[in-house]
Enzyme design. Structure first.
Site, mmCIF file in Angstrom:
data_model
loop_
_atom_site.group_PDB
_atom_site.id
_atom_site.type_symbol
_atom_site.label_atom_id
_atom_site.label_comp_id
_atom_site.label_asym_id
_atom_site.label_seq_id
_atom_site.Cartn_x
_atom_site.Cartn_y
_atom_site.Cartn_z
ATOM 1 N N ARG A 119 -11.301 0.319 14.420
ATOM 2 C CA ARG A 119 -11.359 1.134 13.200
ATOM 3 C C ARG A 119 -12.334 0.441 12.253
ATOM 4 O O ARG A 119 -13.524 0.667 12.325
ATOM 5 C CB ARG A 119 -9.954 1.191 12.565
ATOM 6 C CG ARG A 119 -9.173 2.424 12.879
ATOM 7 C CD ARG A 119 -7.751 2.400 12.344
ATOM 8 N NE ARG A 119 -7.353 1.220 11.600
ATOM 9 C CZ ARG A 119 -6.142 1.025 11.100
ATOM 10 N NH1 ARG A 119 -5.202 1.941 11.273
ATOM 11 N NH2 ARG A 119 -5.835 -0.052 10.439
ATOM 12 N N MET A 165 11.833 24.253 1.863
ATOM 13 C CA MET A 165 11.030 23.423 0.959
ATOM 14 C C MET A 165 11.909 22.581 0.042
ATOM 15 O O MET A 165 11.654 21.394 -0.173
ATOM 16 C CB MET A 165 10.103 24.313 0.116
ATOM 17 C CG MET A 165 9.148 23.524 -0.756
ATOM 18 S SD MET A 165 8.110 24.574 -1.794
ATOM 19 C CE MET A 165 7.044 25.335 -0.593
ATOM 20 N N TYR A 182 15.778 30.269 7.211
ATOM 21 C CA TYR A 182 14.571 30.912 7.731
ATOM 22 C C TYR A 182 14.606 30.965 9.249
ATOM 23 O O TYR A 182 14.982 29.987 9.905
ATOM 24 C CB TYR A 182 13.330 30.114 7.323
ATOM 25 C CG TYR A 182 12.990 30.227 5.857
ATOM 26 C CD1 TYR A 182 12.563 31.440 5.311
ATOM 27 C CD2 TYR A 182 13.065 29.117 5.035
ATOM 28 C CE1 TYR A 182 12.227 31.534 3.968
ATOM 29 C CE2 TYR A 182 12.721 29.203 3.692
ATOM 30 C CZ TYR A 182 12.309 30.417 3.166
ATOM 31 O OH TYR A 182 11.986 30.498 1.839
ATOM 32 N N LYS A 227 0.841 -1.201 0.000
ATOM 33 C CA LYS A 227 0.000 0.000 0.000
ATOM 34 C C LYS A 227 0.875 1.250 0.000
ATOM 35 O O LYS A 227 2.091 1.169 0.245
ATOM 36 C CB LYS A 227 -0.909 -0.020 1.230
ATOM 37 C CG LYS A 227 -0.162 0.059 2.545
ATOM 38 C CD LYS A 227 -1.067 -0.299 3.715
ATOM 39 C CE LYS A 227 -0.283 -0.229 5.008
ATOM 40 N NZ LYS A 227 -0.964 -0.938 6.104
HETATM 41 C C1 LIG Z 1 -0.220 -1.968 6.601
HETATM 42 C C2 LIG Z 1 -0.871 -3.231 6.983
HETATM 43 C C3 LIG Z 1 -0.117 -4.391 7.181
HETATM 44 C C4 LIG Z 1 1.403 -4.411 7.128
HETATM 45 O O1 LIG Z 1 1.895 -3.764 8.264
HETATM 46 P P1 LIG Z 1 3.480 -3.743 8.591
HETATM 47 O O2 LIG Z 1 3.533 -3.204 9.964
HETATM 48 O O3 LIG Z 1 4.078 -2.813 7.591
HETATM 49 O O4 LIG Z 1 3.970 -5.114 8.457
HETATM 50 C C5 LIG Z 1 -0.796 -5.565 7.454
HETATM 51 N N1 LIG Z 1 -2.132 -5.589 7.543
HETATM 52 C C6 LIG Z 1 -2.905 -4.489 7.377
HETATM 53 C C7 LIG Z 1 -4.380 -4.599 7.488
HETATM 54 C C8 LIG Z 1 -2.295 -3.285 7.101
HETATM 55 O O5 LIG Z 1 -3.053 -2.192 6.942
#
Ligand SMILES: *Cc1c(COP(=O)(O)O)cnc(C)c1O
Length: 395
Positions: free
Chosen positions: A161, A333, A285, A63
């Site tokens: 969540r 930046m 800055y 992701k």
């Molecule tokens: C991001 C995620 C993972 C992987 O997590 P890591 O800590 O990077 O291994 C696994 N399961 C879900 C549902 C996630 O959102």
């Protein structure tokens, strides 16, 4: 044309990390047939003698543009390395993976109740169903297309969540499981405290997940472990594990691991200007760094637009000519300024390592865990924030 600030992504290191995790899981699942690297906490799981269970499969988590590494090349490389499935946050990320040529199943983690679902079907992505409204939306869309859609069911065991509440399944599951156009492939949960050693919510979640599993078709595959959980407790390996961070060669703090991982990303730049500061003069800055004696400042063309956090002004370093030099003055930046006073002959063109190695001594490495600790965040944030204008070069 290529900018002087570039991220190099070592795909061989990525694949080697995948294989090292694979070997760790194989050893943990069949400890009798191996030496070295004792597995984490073991206990019997469904299926009887734990020594006989097969090693879990791996869902490779890519992701957020593969944690900033570039999901197209990373996704293909992990598929080649043997990942059973890839996982990403939303349908749009899944489509990017398909366009890159990924053919393995792709799991979408995110909630889908307000998404445009067409991409799920057109690109053959596997949804997570984590709310009743998502179940209805996917069921209705599957009916319109006259198909049966495989899905993974998410149970909320304490993260609060996404997911069906573990203590309300008797009321919520019958409608989902009765949906004629939805086919349950797997059941999963996600831990809130896997990286906090000894936190009791972790065990509470594990037990709640197992109670939930007892109410669900045992043919569904089960998964729960992110990187921290797979390091911590082999009881939560189940049928599949879901590492992300470990694949990129980073162990989630504060945990340690015996898995031989290699860093995958390095971030380098070049000195573009060298400037003398006289006593009493300041740089940047806010004039927040003032020289008390003559100082040499090197200017590096990477700033917060490239993902370098403003807090690196306090305690951040880079490597130039094999030496650690402190970031001084405000992160801008497009630039940082570093105190290169002790570097003999520093000059424009000198390589600057922001993440990575410059030499073989231990201090000649700056890794993402160090940077995260310096600014008080998690390594995930450091790699995810490497900016869009930084070119990823793959080796
Ligand atoms: C991001 C995620 C993972 C992987 O997590 P890591 O800590 O990077 O291994 C696994 N399961 C879900 C549902 C996630 O959102």
């Amino acid at each position: 044309m290529i900018r002087s600030t570039v991220a190099r992504i070592d795909l061989a290191a990525l694949q080697s990390n995948f294989r090292a995790i694979r070997a760790f899981l194989d050893r943990g699942a069949n400890p009798s047939g191996s030496r070295g690297g004792s597995p984490p906490h073991r206990a019997s799981v469904r299926g009887g003698d734990p020594a006989e269970r097969p090693a879990p499969q791996i869902i490779a988590v890519v992701k957020a543009n593969a944690y900033g590494h570039g999901s197209e090349r990373v996704g293909v490389a992990l598929e080649q390395a043997g990942a059973t499935m890839l996982a990403c946050a939303d349908i749009e990320e899944g489509i990017v993976l398909r366009h890159a040529g990924v053919t393995r199943p792709i799991l979408i983690f995110g909630a889908l109740s307000v998404s445009d679902l067409d991409g799920l079907f057109e690109y053959n992505l596997t949804p997570t169903i984590s709310t009743p409204s998502a179940a209805r939306a996917v069921q209705a869309a599957a009916v319109r297309r006259r198909i049966v859609c495989g899905y993974h069911l998410k149970i909320d065991t304490g993260m609060h969540r996404l997911g069906f509440r573990h203590d309300n399944l008797r009321r919520t599951l019958p409608e989902l499981l009765g949906s004629p156009n939805l086919r349950l492939e797997a059941v999963y949960t996600h831990f809130a405290t896997a990286d906090i050693p000894g936190h009791r919510l972790f065990d509470d979640q594990r037990l709640r997940f197992e109670e939930a599993l007892a109410q669900i078709d045992p043919r569904a595959q089960r998964h729960a472990a992110n990187s921290a959980a797979l390091l911590r407790d082999s009881r939560v390996w189940y049928d599949i594990v879901r590492p992300g961070l470990l694949l990129y060669g980073v162990v989630p703090p504060p945990l340690a691991s015996t898995i031989p991982l290699q860093p995958v990303m390095s971030l380098t730049s070049r000195v573009v200007a060298v400037k003398g500061l006289r006593p009493g003069e300041s740089v940047g800055y806010g004039a927040r760094f003032t020289a008390t004696e003559p100082r040499t400042i090197a200017v590096v063309p990477a700033g917060y637009a490239d993902g370098l956090d403003l807090r690196l002004e306090q305690g951040g370093h880079v490597l130039i000519r094999g030496r650690r030099v402190p970031i001084v003055g405000a992160v801008s930046m497009d630039m940082i300024t570093v105190d290169a006073t002790d570097l003999e002959g520093v000059a424009p063109g000198d390589e600057v390592v922001i993440i990575g190695r410059q030499g073989s001594e231990p201090w000649q490495q700056i890794d993402v865990r160090e940077i995260a600790a310096t600014i008080g965040t998690v390594p995930y944030e450091i790699v995810c924030r490497i900016g869009a204008r930084i070119e990823r070069q793959y080796t």
